[in-house]
Scaffold this active site. Sequence first.
Site, PDB file in Angstrom:
ATOM      1  N   GLY A  68       0.800  -1.221   0.000  1.00  0.00           N
ATOM      2  CA  GLY A  68       0.000   0.000   0.000  1.00  0.00           C
ATOM      3  C   GLY A  68       0.830   1.266   0.000  1.00  0.00           C
ATOM      4  CB  SER A 148      -6.262   1.749  10.864  1.00  0.00           C
ATOM      5  OG  SER A 148      -6.304   2.161   9.513  1.00  0.00           O
ATOM      6  CB  CYS A 164      -4.943   4.276   0.378  1.00  0.00           C
ATOM      7  SG  CYS A 164      -5.349   3.943   2.109  1.00  0.00           S
TER       8      CYS A 164
END
Length: 205
Positions: A68, A148, A164
């Site tokens: 990511g 999260s 992201c």
Amino acid sequence: MIVRRLGLAPYEPTWRAMQEFTATRDDATPDELWLVQHPPVYTLGQAGKPEHLIHATEIPLVKIDRGGQITYHGPGQVVGYLLLDLHRRQLKVREMVSLLEQAIIDCIADYGLDARRKEGAPGVYIDGAKIAALGLRVKNGCSYHGLSLNVDMDLTPFTWINPCGYSGLKTIQLKDFGVTEAPDTVAERLLGHLRRHFPDVAPTA
């Protein structure tokens, strides 16, 4: 599965502890799930591009070894790290991601909210806005890092990045929908769903 509640813990030592745990575990090591909140920090994944930090800030940026791009962690966000032996659980990475997303979706549904996946963009969303993020690393068949979920936090630092890697992606939290439960309470609720989707598996004797 051993559950560890770490409270508010600095990011980098927690990450290093995950690496150490994964490097030294063997077939007899039980899986663990760590629940934690972090002081403000940006984390940048292995292939992350620094240009996704679009605003000068004193918040530290830590380059890490998950997949990511860039994300933000701060107080009021529930973070769950799953240190699992995927071989023992006969789990593929994609299946694990799907189960993590479903656990979050089920947790959010407890508050009467309709959260969903988004094709090609791991995480959980409500009306196209991101409320939960995922990032994993698998080494020697064992996972670390995790998820999260934004509960009741200052979302401003998300506006200083392309969350992201997506420009203009709106980030939201449970508080925006009138949820008043404390992050620790939400964490315990999420834990129940994670336990259901990742039931205990006995380590090899």
